[in-house]
Each structure stands twice: as C-alpha cells, then as structure tokens.
Design a protein around this motif. Sequence first.
Motif, PDB file in Angstrom:
ATOM      1  N   TRP A  19       5.893   8.630  -3.991  1.00 48.60           N
ATOM      2  CA  TRP A  19       4.563   9.037  -3.550  1.00 48.60           C
ATOM      3  C   TRP A  19       3.463   8.145  -4.152  1.00 48.60           C
ATOM      4  N   SER A  20       3.774   6.874  -4.368  1.00 58.19           N
ATOM      5  CA  SER A  20       2.771   5.976  -4.963  1.00 58.19           C
ATOM      6  C   SER A  20       1.884   5.304  -3.919  1.00 58.19           C
ATOM      7  N   ASP A  21       2.400   5.116  -2.693  1.00 58.58           N
ATOM      8  CA  ASP A  21       1.621   4.454  -1.650  1.00 58.58           C
ATOM      9  C   ASP A  21       0.719   5.462  -0.945  1.00 58.58           C
ATOM     10  N   ILE A  48      -3.906  10.047   1.907  1.00 58.89           N
ATOM     11  CA  ILE A  48      -2.644  10.450   2.515  1.00 58.89           C
ATOM     12  C   ILE A  48      -1.525   9.642   1.844  1.00 58.89           C
ATOM     13  N   TYR A  49      -0.662  10.330   1.130  1.00 55.94           N
ATOM     14  CA  TYR A  49       0.505   9.706   0.486  1.00 55.94           C
ATOM     15  C   TYR A  49       1.682   9.857   1.442  1.00 55.94           C
ATOM     16  N   TYR A  50       2.491   8.837   1.525  1.00 57.39           N
ATOM     17  CA  TYR A  50       3.558   8.866   2.523  1.00 57.39           C
ATOM     18  C   TYR A  50       4.861   8.343   1.933  1.00 57.39           C
ATOM     19  N   SER A  51       5.952   8.755   2.568  1.00 53.64           N
ATOM     20  CA  SER A  51       7.295   8.324   2.155  1.00 53.64           C
ATOM     21  C   SER A  51       8.207   8.427   3.363  1.00 53.64           C
ATOM     22  N   GLY A  52       9.101   7.439   3.500  1.00 50.56           N
ATOM     23  CA  GLY A  52      10.028   7.449   4.633  1.00 50.56           C
ATOM     24  C   GLY A  52      11.333   6.790   4.271  1.00 50.56           C
ATOM     25  N   TYR A  68       4.432  17.547   4.202  1.00 48.60           N
ATOM     26  CA  TYR A  68       4.516  17.805   5.635  1.00 48.60           C
ATOM     27  C   TYR A  68       5.317  16.697   6.313  1.00 48.60           C
ATOM     28  N   ASP A  69       6.064  17.079   7.344  1.00 50.58           N
ATOM     29  CA  ASP A  69       6.654  16.076   8.233  1.00 50.58           C
ATOM     30  C   ASP A  69       5.561  15.584   9.178  1.00 50.58           C
ATOM     31  N   LEU A  70       5.567  14.273   9.443  1.00 46.80           N
ATOM     32  CA  LEU A  70       4.570  13.672  10.318  1.00 46.80           C
ATOM     33  C   LEU A  70       5.173  13.430  11.686  1.00 46.80           C
ATOM     34  N   VAL A  71       4.534  13.983  12.732  1.00 46.40           N
ATOM     35  CA  VAL A  71       4.980  13.817  14.116  1.00 46.40           C
ATOM     36  C   VAL A  71       4.022  12.861  14.818  1.00 46.40           C
ATOM     37  N   GLY A 119       9.561   4.195   9.119  1.00 46.26           N
ATOM     38  CA  GLY A 119      10.687   4.735   9.887  1.00 46.26           C
ATOM     39  C   GLY A 119      10.286   5.953  10.683  1.00 46.26           C
ATOM     40  N   PRO A 120      11.252   6.506  11.448  1.00 44.87           N
ATOM     41  CA  PRO A 120      10.933   7.642  12.319  1.00 44.87           C
ATOM     42  C   PRO A 120      10.688   8.940  11.550  1.00 44.87           C
ATOM     43  N   ASP A 121      11.275   9.082  10.381  1.00 41.00           N
ATOM     44  CA  ASP A 121      11.138  10.318   9.597  1.00 41.00           C
ATOM     45  C   ASP A 121      10.225  10.052   8.407  1.00 41.00           C
ATOM     46  N   VAL A 122       8.970  10.391   8.582  1.00 37.41           N
ATOM     47  CA  VAL A 122       7.971  10.141   7.546  1.00 37.41           C
ATOM     48  C   VAL A 122       7.432  11.469   7.038  1.00 37.41           C
ATOM     49  N   GLU A 123       7.360  11.577   5.716  1.00 38.38           N
ATOM     50  CA  GLU A 123       6.749  12.745   5.083  1.00 38.38           C
ATOM     51  C   GLU A 123       5.417  12.328   4.466  1.00 38.38           C
ATOM     52  N   VAL A 124       4.469  13.248   4.496  1.00 38.71           N
ATOM     53  CA  VAL A 124       3.131  12.931   3.975  1.00 38.71           C
ATOM     54  C   VAL A 124       2.621  14.055   3.082  1.00 38.71           C
TER      55      VAL A 124
END
Length: 560
Positions: free
Chosen positions: A41-43, A27-31, A66-69, A158-163
Amino acid sequence: MTTLILFIVVCSSLWIDKVACDNDAHIYYSGSQTSYPDKKWSDHFCITYNPKFHSLSTKVNTATVYDLVDLSRDPGCHLSNAYNNNTNVTDKVVAIARGNCTFTEKARVAQDHGAAGILIVSSDMVNPGANQTSDYDTINIVVASIRTADFVDIMKEGPDVEVKLVALGARGLDFTVIIIGVLAVSCVAVGGFWAGKTSTSDSKKSTQIAAGKPAGKTGDSDDADDSDEEPDISITAVIVFFLLVCTFLVLLYFFYDYLVYVVIIMFCLAGTIGLFACLEPLCRRIPWEARLPSNRIPLLRQRPLYRDIILGVLCLGVAVVWGIERKARFAWIVQDILGFAFCVNMLKTLRLPNLKICVVLMVLLFFYDIFFVFITPYITSSGESVMVKVATGGSAGSSSGEQIPMVFKVPHLWTACYGVQFSLLGFGDIVVPGLLISYNHRFDVKMTTKRIPIYFISTVIAYAVGLLITFVALYLMGKGQPALLYLVPCTLGTTFVIGCLRGEARSLWAGISKQRNTAKPQSEINTGAPVTTVKSADQSSSDGSSDGGSESRLLINTRK
C-alpha cells in the motif's frame, strides 16, 4: 468610480483557509502486478472527494479495502448500460466516466446497485457536489474524482485491483495566516496614519488662509491637493450603498463567469491608481520639475510633470503584467502589492464625516457578512455559502477558472494534491474597519494636536485582536469565517469605550466638522478676525463728539 470600486471591495469581506484542501484524499492501490509485495500500500495518487456524501478514514492502516470495478467507458447515468451486464458491484468502488449527467445521478444509480462508492474518471480534476442539500441525506456512498492519466496507471496493476481511499485531513497550523495578519494590520495602520497626516496638512493650510498668508507648501505635506472639507454622507446614502453591495454579490453568484472579468478590470485600474498615489509623494522628492509642453490631448492638457507620467506608466505596467500573468505562480505577490497600495489609498482618500455614519455602515455590513456566509447555505439549493463560493470561484458549474482578485493571497507552506492552496482575506475586511480607524486618527489630530493619538492606536490594536479571534474561529470551525463578525465589535467597542472614558463620545458621534464649526468664533478672535459692532444713532453721535474732542486735543498738543 470610487463608489463602484468600494462596493466591489466590500463584496469580498471574508477570511478563508483550507477551502479546497478539505476535499483532498489519496487512493492507495494494489494488484497482481505489484512489484514489491512487502510495500503493498505504498503507491498512491491524489483524488478529490465530497465528505458530505460519505467521510473517509484519515489513516491508511484503518482504511477500508475495496475492489475496483472498471466501468470507465460509461458515464453511469440512469439510461446507461453500465450495470446491465451482470457485473457485480456490491460493496465495491466503481470507476465511471465523467459524462453529461450530474454527480448526484451517478451516485444514486451506483448506490441503487449496491456499490460502496464511485470514482469519476475525468481529464480535469473536479469537486463532486450535490444538486441540492437534501441529496446529502439520501446518498451515503463515497463520491470521488480522479484524473484519467492516474487511473490508467492504476489499471496497469492488472484486472484485480484493490484500493484504499484515505482523506488527508487537516494540516494543522500554517504560518501563512500570520503573514496575512501582518499585511492587514500594516495596511490599516499605514492608511489610517496617512489619513491623519493629510488632515494635519489641511489644518495648516486653513490656518494660513485664515491668517491672511498664502497657502504654500507646509514642509511636511505630501498631499497638498487634498481638500479639508468633510463629505456630506447621509444615512440614506449608506443604506443605498449597502443595497448595491448585496445586489452585486448576488449577481456575482449567478453570473460569475461574466462579471468576474469586470472585477478584474476594475482591480487593474484601482491598483494602478493606488500604486501611483502611494509612490507619488516619493517621486516628488526627485529634483526634476520639467513639464509636458502645451497640448490639446484630453488627458494631458494640464501639462503634467514628466516624472509623474513615467511613474503612471510604470504603475500601469505592473497592473497589466498581473492581468496577463494572473494565473502564474508569482502572480499572488503582484496582486498583494497592488491590493496593499489600493487599500491604503482608499483609507487615505475616503473620509467618513462622523461616528454615526461609521456605526450605520459597519453594523449593516456586520449582518451582511453573517447572512451571506452562515445563512445562505440554508437558502441555496446546493447548500453553498454565497460569500464563500464567490470568493473562491463562483457558484457550482463555473467554467471561467477565474478568481475574484479583491483579496490578499498567501500560499500555504505545504503542497496540496492539485495546485497551490491559498489563505484568502478579502479587502472588505481591511477597508471597512480601516475607515473607522482613519476617522479616529483624524479626530485625534484635529481635536487636540498635542496628545497621543489614543483612538488611532487603540483601534489598530483592537483590529489586530479581532483578526486573531477570526483566526482562532477559522481553525476551530474548519471553514471560512466572516471576519467582520469579529472585527466590527472589537473596533467599534474600543472606540466607544475610550470616548466614554474621555468624555468625548458626543464629539465623536457629531463629527469633526461640526466640532470644528462650534469652535470657529473663538478661532476667529484668536487669529485677529475683525469684529463688527452695530451702533445706534445716539451712540454714533456721542462717539463722533468724542472723536472730535480727541482730534482737537491732538492738534493743540501738536502746536505746543
């Protein structure tokens, strides 16, 4: 005891590779808190997912964003309030707690609310499965699992995380299968050769006894206590054995958490006996003949040699160390050593009387392997293969965390997301064809001692070819293979072809003991056994007269 251990061994006749690895993903994530926007998208963290619900891309660049909820405080079941707070989850990935409801229920509720997938947050990594096979047809969203600690780190962005969810895909060729192949071929070769050597020693003892000589040490016999008698095994006994194998495998599937400990104890005992049997011939060469004094202890009344007692304690110690440390990183090495010794001892000790029994046993187990690997997924409610689930840790919901030890294990060269992944080959795929190889070598050395053991050498090569075919099928199909599906035709077919070409097919089919009994009168004549002739009264009288005349002539000649 031997029969019990044998049918436990046969239960694990399967070659598995890449079992859990097909479910690994990242799962790659960015916020908003991402430190380096140019490395957006490196982490990433490891997750597990079920590709039967919904597949994932294998490349980061093409993976869907995708947005993560975060609903990780709620299990997301039918009666939960997770989706009742006007939370928009459409086309988003929803993080929910492990909870008590099934993975299928969680996924169906999320799908009904328009979610693109669920991320099950759990303290321990889980492989999300379905309740029944039909669930894979009705649920079409991503179903994945992540560890709680990793999820907490992601939410720090943060509150707005994309994965992005990216499958790891196949790893390609792994040379650990070569190691397992070498182990298996070496095992049947050593066990089969030893079985023929034992038969040679028995034949020398039988010849000495028939010639009226004491059956002492033959010089090359390390198995002086082995009997020359062939076992009386009927087809009915083979069928009963086959039914016991099937029954025990089904019991293992349903009661895995309890019976697995019985199998572990049996493996420790069998491994101790096998290791002792393999090392004892070497121990005999130690010039120390001191024995235990006379005693009334049940296990020591026979006054065993001190060197044998020490060897037995050391072998038992190896098994105990494995039993205690069986989940340690080095445990697979000890397990393979015990397994190798166990299989060699089984092949040296167990003797099938003729090719007919070999064929019946191997054909039954041939269909047994096919049924429990390929057919049972259409019967079980979860779509699981009974054989695969037993070999890899029991049916869905197993909580023991134990694995059947009746397998060779070699770790992959690459590292999976969670823990080390292994290639597995069940002992049944070694012992069952190995019994035929042992029979062939005994047939070679007892029928004609001065010839190349053509049956033995040919079937060992055929066994290696069968393993190679299994390996190819494993990688082409990407799932565990019933190795007997390929090993039985290769070894049996080779035996029959050579038997027909040499004109010995009937001798192979009838068995070594019957063939030896047929030649018995001639052997008795050659060894000087007495021949009794029944004479009539007239013949006795005439013989008596002749004898008397001969005696008279002898006396006359003496006087002269």
